[in-house]
Design a protein around this motif. Sequence first.
Motif, short mmCIF file in Angstrom:
data_model
loop_
_atom_site.label_atom_id
_atom_site.label_comp_id
_atom_site.label_asym_id
_atom_site.label_seq_id
_atom_site.Cartn_x
_atom_site.Cartn_y
_atom_site.Cartn_z
N UNK A 184 35.43 31.74 42.94
CA UNK A 184 36.25 30.73 42.26
C UNK A 184 37.31 31.40 41.38
N UNK A 185 36.94 32.44 40.68
CA UNK A 185 37.89 33.17 39.84
C UNK A 185 38.96 33.81 40.70
N UNK A 186 38.56 34.39 41.83
CA UNK A 186 39.53 35.04 42.72
C UNK A 186 40.53 34.04 43.28
N UNK A 219 41.85 40.35 45.79
CA UNK A 219 40.89 40.80 44.78
C UNK A 219 41.40 41.99 43.99
N UNK A 220 42.52 42.58 44.39
CA UNK A 220 42.97 43.80 43.77
C UNK A 220 44.09 43.66 42.78
N UNK A 271 43.82 39.21 38.76
CA UNK A 271 42.46 38.90 39.22
C UNK A 271 41.47 39.84 38.55
N UNK A 272 41.82 41.12 38.46
CA UNK A 272 40.94 42.08 37.82
C UNK A 272 40.70 41.73 36.36
N UNK A 273 41.76 41.31 35.66
CA UNK A 273 41.62 40.92 34.25
C UNK A 273 40.72 39.70 34.13
N UNK A 274 40.89 38.73 35.02
CA UNK A 274 40.07 37.52 34.97
C UNK A 274 38.60 37.83 35.25
N UNK A 275 38.33 38.68 36.23
CA UNK A 275 36.95 39.05 36.55
C UNK A 275 36.32 39.84 35.40
#
Length: 87
Positions: A8-10, A20-21, A25-29
């Motif tokens: 969902x975050x992605x 995903x890279x 996206x990395x900050x959100x994960x």
Amino acid sequence: MTKANRQEIITTYGATPKDTGSASVQVALLTARIKQISEHMGGHRKDYATQKGLLRMVSARRSHLAYLKKHDADQYAKILKQLDLRK
């Protein structure tokens, strides 16, 4: 973090559902994981291994945010507002 939550975050922060890279996206994960571990640390104050991992994640998030700020200021401002980060 469950697999569904991660997906969902992605899809929310990525350009495509399989993105995903990208830095956003990395900050959100990392932010989701940091919040989860911070809750854990509230009840387990002497869990130093987790504390070290948490600090490592915060540092990684800071690096990704610095990259975004340098290369894409609009995306940087957008991600800060969406994730409600202090900056």
